[in-house]
Enzyme design. Structure first.
Site, PDB file in Angstrom:
ATOM      1  N   HIS A  72       0.838  -1.207   0.000  1.00 50.20           N
ATOM      2  CA  HIS A  72       0.000   0.000   0.000  1.00 50.20           C
ATOM      3  C   HIS A  72       0.863   1.243   0.000  1.00 50.20           C
ATOM      4  CE1 HIS A  72      -4.227  -1.498   0.700  1.00 50.20           C
ATOM      5  NE2 HIS A  72      -3.488  -2.596   0.620  1.00 50.20           N
ATOM      6  N   TYR A 201      -9.669   5.694   7.064  1.00 50.49           N
ATOM      7  CA  TYR A 201      -9.913   6.093   8.461  1.00 50.49           C
ATOM      8  C   TYR A 201     -10.960   7.196   8.423  1.00 50.49           C
ATOM      9  CZ  TYR A 201      -5.592   3.633   9.754  1.00 50.49           C
ATOM     10  OH  TYR A 201      -4.620   2.674   9.975  1.00 50.49           O
ATOM     11  N   PRO A 293      -5.319   0.994  18.465  1.00 52.23           N
ATOM     12  CA  PRO A 293      -4.974   0.481  17.125  1.00 52.23           C
ATOM     13  C   PRO A 293      -5.066   1.522  16.000  1.00 52.23           C
ATOM     14  CG  PRO A 293      -7.114  -0.317  17.825  1.00 52.23           C
ATOM     15  CD  PRO A 293      -6.535   0.404  18.998  1.00 52.23           C
ATOM     16  N   LYS A 297       0.147   0.375  15.200  1.00 54.16           N
ATOM     17  CA  LYS A 297       1.500   0.261  15.741  1.00 54.16           C
ATOM     18  C   LYS A 297       1.712  -0.933  16.670  1.00 54.16           C
ATOM     19  CE  LYS A 297       3.149   3.548  13.469  1.00 54.16           C
ATOM     20  NZ  LYS A 297       3.743   3.004  12.249  1.00 54.16           N
ATOM     21  N   TYR A 384       3.359   6.856  10.068  1.00 50.52           N
ATOM     22  CA  TYR A 384       2.486   5.726   9.739  1.00 50.52           C
ATOM     23  C   TYR A 384       3.320   4.578   9.128  1.00 50.52           C
ATOM     24  CZ  TYR A 384      -1.686   3.172   8.320  1.00 50.52           C
ATOM     25  OH  TYR A 384      -2.672   2.205   8.193  1.00 50.52           O
TER      26      TYR A 384
HETATM   27  C1  PHB Z   1      -6.721  -4.008  10.829  1.00 52.03           C
HETATM   28  O1  PHB Z   1      -6.694  -4.343   9.623  1.00 52.03           O
HETATM   29  O2  PHB Z   1      -7.128  -4.775  11.733  1.00 52.03           O
HETATM   30  C2  PHB Z   1      -6.247  -2.618  11.202  1.00 52.03           C
HETATM   31  C3  PHB Z   1      -5.683  -1.821  10.228  1.00 52.03           C
HETATM   32  C4  PHB Z   1      -5.240  -0.537  10.565  1.00 52.03           C
HETATM   33  C5  PHB Z   1      -5.380  -0.084  11.869  1.00 52.03           C
HETATM   34  C6  PHB Z   1      -5.952  -0.906  12.854  1.00 52.03           C
HETATM   35  C7  PHB Z   1      -6.396  -2.181  12.518  1.00 52.03           C
HETATM   36  O3  PHB Z   1      -4.958   1.175  12.203  1.00 52.03           O
END
Ligand code: PHB
Ligand code: APR
Length: 393
Positions: A72, A201, A293, A297, A384
């Site tokens: 990505h 997000y 989450p 990280k 990130y």
């Molecule tokens: C996930 O795919 O579970 C996931 C991805 C990004 C995040 C948190 C969880 O920031």
């Protein structure tokens, strides 16, 4: 029994450390309290930093990740119905992230360990570290009605937030830092095509949402819910309807829904202990720190702890660099605190708190400020994709 390193915990931290040490000819034993299937049954994160990918390559277990993991170059942030692209590789010196589920990582590491001569003991009860502040630590555990003892040079506490190693450190030796957030994440896993290639997000008045994935045919979605929420109050239909209300319109129109394979609510907390070691016992990954989450990280900080401990122990056993032992915690914590701060920052900017407060207006302003220019988006992008690992020794 005797080994050089006793590893408590067979999650990603313990298995990756064990495999890396094994590749260096350093003998280790993994002790795990549950079964392999139970470990593999946990649904966890899936965004992997480049440093972690390289560590898996060094461990000789990156084949499937490289073949099946999705590269990505960007992530999206949706605010007020508009999508903002955070162009990771363009803004962060060409760095990318790989989407590959933690379950797959654990499977690949377990598979490699099973193929090696290393001993792993599953369903080991009452695993207990002893004399960790001496030159002759050991670990005991119970299995098949007998108590077993493993004498070792060092103990790696890879036993997660609810493990035995951190609590075994005497009061007054470690300091705990914690923040509990006033909401949780309701997660749903489904065998439906992801709504978008890039992760989204979503900041929304109804609450945060995240559109993620495990592959091109398996999706992972999250909704911010109140702390007291119960998963049994959320039918699949209710989840999909709420997600559609939080998605930008054109994404909502594309959303493919389907039956949930898994649905659960996780609380959000920031937690760190200092120092991350006591005598000859080292705390690794979730045993030492937990992050919300939002910044993806948790698993990646565990990997950087493993990198530090693996390189220190390799130098200790091969070059007698015992001077490095006392530096483990200091080196880990520099990167851990950056990860804790970034995860807090993303959580604070993107979640719905009390709308009527001035703090919420300041959060809105901070997010729009950082989205408004490539220079400021670069600050988000470089964190990130993951800050560099520190050189050891
Ligand atoms: C996930 O795919 O579970 C996931 C991805 C990004 C995040 C948190 C969880 O920031
Ligand atoms: N004895 C033996 N094993 C134990 C004990 C104990 N007393 N207590 C816990 N364990 C095991 C757990 O069963 C688990 O398999 O230790 C392992 C810890 O694994 P994780 O909790 O996955 O922690 P870690 O390996 O550091 O990985 C961190 O996992 O929880 C996610 O979000 C987190 O992605 C991050 C990653």
């Amino acid at each position: 029994m005797k080994t050089q390193v006793a590893i408590i915990g067979s999650g990603p931290s313990g298995l990756l450390l064990g495999q890396l040490l094994h590749k260096q000819g350093i003998d280790n034993i993994v002790l795990e309290r549950v079964s392999p299937d139970y470990v593999l049954g946990r649904i966890r994160a899936g965004v992997i930093e480049q440093g972690f990918v390289e560590l898996m390559q060094e461990a000789g277990v990156a084949g499937r990740m490289l073949a099946e993991g999705e590269i990505h170059h960007a992530v999206e942030i949706a605010v007020d119905g508009a999508l903002h692209s955070i162009e990771l590789s363009k803004l962060a010196d060409g760095k990318v992230v790989t989407v590959y589920g933690q379950t797959e990582i654990t499977y690949d590491l377990m598979d490699a360990r099973n193929a090696s001569s290393q001993l792993s003991v599953y369903e080991a009860n009452n695993v207990t570290p002893h004399d960790v502040n001496s030159n002759h630590p050991y670990v005991t555990y119970e299995k098949d009605g007998k108590t077993h003892r493993i004498d070792c040079d060092y103990i790696a506490g890879c036993d997660g937030f609810h493990g035995v190693c951190r609590p075994s450190i005497p009061d007054g030796v470690i300091r705990e830092y914690e923040r509990v957030y006033p909401f949780g994440w309701l997660g749903l896993l489904s065998d439906t095509p992801p709504v978008n290639y890039e992760l989204i997000y979503i900041k929304h008045d109804r609450g945060f949402a995240l559109c993620s994935k495990r592959s091109a045919t398996r999706s992972r979605y999250y909704l911010q819910v109140p702390l007291e929420e119960k998963v049994e109050n959320w039918s699949d239909d209710r989840f999909w309807e709420e997600l559609k209300r939080r998605l930008p319109e054109d994404a909502a129109a594309k959303l493919v829904t389907g039956p949930s394979l898994e649905k659960s609510i996780a609380p959000l907390r920031s937690f760190v202990v200092e120092p991350m070691q006591y005598g000859r016992m080292f705390l690794v990954g979730d045993a030492a720190h937990i992050v919300p989450p939002t910044g993806a990280k948790g698993l990646n900080l565990a990997a950087s702890d493993v990198n530090t401990l693996y390189r220190i122990l390799t130098k200790v056993f091969k070059e007698n660099r015992t001077d490095l032992i006392s530096r483990y915690s200091e080196i880990c914590l520099r990167r851990v605190w950056h990860g804790v701060r970034f995860s807090w920052w993303m959580t604070d900017m993107l979640h719905h708190f009390d709308q009527s407060s001035i703090e919420d207006k300041i959060r809105d302003s901070e997010l729009s400020f950082f989205l408004a220019s490539p220079e400021r988006r670069a600050i988000l992008a470089e964190q990130y994709v993951g800050l560099p690992y520190e050189e050891i020794g």
